[in-house]
Design an enzyme around this catalytic site. Structure first.
Site, mmCIF file in Angstrom:
data_model
loop_
_atom_site.group_PDB
_atom_site.id
_atom_site.type_symbol
_atom_site.label_atom_id
_atom_site.label_comp_id
_atom_site.label_asym_id
_atom_site.label_seq_id
_atom_site.Cartn_x
_atom_site.Cartn_y
_atom_site.Cartn_z
ATOM 1 C CG HIS A 9 2.339 -39.477 -56.297
ATOM 2 N ND1 HIS A 9 3.013 -40.632 -56.021
ATOM 3 C CD2 HIS A 9 3.293 -38.548 -56.590
ATOM 4 C CE1 HIS A 9 4.315 -40.433 -56.143
ATOM 5 N NE2 HIS A 9 4.512 -39.174 -56.477
ATOM 6 C CB ALA A 13 6.464 -45.391 -58.268
ATOM 7 N N GLY A 17 4.254 -31.774 -53.318
ATOM 8 C CA GLY A 17 4.142 -32.200 -51.925
ATOM 9 C C GLY A 17 5.121 -31.431 -51.052
ATOM 10 C CB SER A 41 8.779 -41.903 -50.148
ATOM 11 O OG SER A 41 9.805 -42.091 -51.110
ATOM 12 C CB SER A 42 7.998 -43.465 -55.418
ATOM 13 O OG SER A 42 6.954 -42.592 -55.752
#
Ligand code: PAF
Length: 275
Positions: free
Chosen positions: A32, A27, A145, A183-184
């Site tokens: 990322h 995701a 991260g 955030s995913s």
């Protein structure tokens, strides 16, 4: 770009120069992608950037959270390709874990509080999968991260205590334009929750300017609880090195929180330099 799904395929991978791993659960978002760009830089022109995409079941404390975790493999692979990633490792659960597996890596100090206290077993799952990914990929370095600062601290401790020969590189948190940490899980927020969630970062930043631990915690709590939607899982001021409750502001501290919007749990923190 090679896409591998088994440990045998990884073992057969010809050795390249410096191997830099970006471990993810997929995701993929801009946060990322920033890690992957940093991975390219850290690997150098002759090195190899590897991305793992694996939704690790043993680090989830709530079955609903695991089931709802977004899975977007085709899109993730397209992003990796575009960013010049050399190898993606995307195993299924059966290729990662033996059905009768009986070894778990446990960190006992830094993982006790914060997310470790409210998500039992979470960091055991993280340490176990990260160590396996390091061993499977034979990486020289790995990038994480800083949003997950407790995870980063626990992984650095694991690498130090177990003499794992992998350099750990932290990458600053990437935020949306309104301050929400990427955030995913953000895609799972209801629209009214997504609109409200930037209050978390605002609350932490403005409370961090106050001059006692109790004033800082009270102000951040009041700001977050002013939301009709947010429910605080934890809000703590901890020593940046030990992650134990901060007694005063004479050492670098971290103001950290986890907040639920419905069943979506978001984490964020700000660093407080020492006074
Ligand atoms: O931060 C994550 O996405 C995960 O915890 C990690 C490091 C990929 C391990 O599953």
């Amino acid at each position: 770009m090679q896409v591998l799904t088994t440990r045998d395929e990884l073992r057969a991978l010809p050795l390249c120069g410096r191997r830099v791993l970006v471990p993810t659960m997929g995701a993929l978002h801009d946060g990322h992608l920033a890690l992957m760009r940093a991975g390219r830089e850290a690997a150098g022109p002759d090195g190899c950037v590897m991305v793992s995409i694996f939704v690790n079941p043993i680090q989830f404390d709530r079955p609903g959270d695991l089931a709802a975790y977004p899975r977007t493999l085709d899109n993730d692979l397209a992003n990796c390709r575009e960013l010049g990633v050399d190898v993606v490792f995307a195993p299924d659960v059966g290729s990662m874990y033996f059905p009768d597996r009986s070894i778990t890596v446990t960190e006992t100090l830094l993982s006790a509080g914060l997310c470790g206290a409210t998500r039992p077993g979470h960091f055991d799952g993280v340490c176990t999968v990260v160590l396996k990914l390091f061993l499977l990929t034979s990486c020289d370095a790995a990038i994480f991260g800083e949003k997950d600062f407790q995870q980063l601290a626990v992984i650095r401790r694991m690498v130090r205590d177990l003499d794992v020969p992998v350099e750990i590189i932290g990458h600053p948190t990437i935020r949306e334009a309104d301050g929400l940490a990427m955030s995913s899980r953000n895609v799972r927020l209801a629209p009214e929750h997504r609109a409200d969630a930037p209050r978390i970062h605002r609350a932490l930043v403005s409370a961090a300017a106050l001059d006692t631990p109790s004033a800082i915690l009270a102000a951040a709590r009041a700001d977050i609880e002013a939301s009709p939607f947010a429910r605080i899982d934890y809000l703590e001021l901890v020593d940046a090195e030990t992650l134990q409750t901060a007694a005063d502001l004479t050492r670098p501290n971290i103001l950290a929180t986890a907040v639920f919007y419905g069943d979506v749990r978001l984490i964020d923190h700000v660093d407080l330099p020492s006074n």
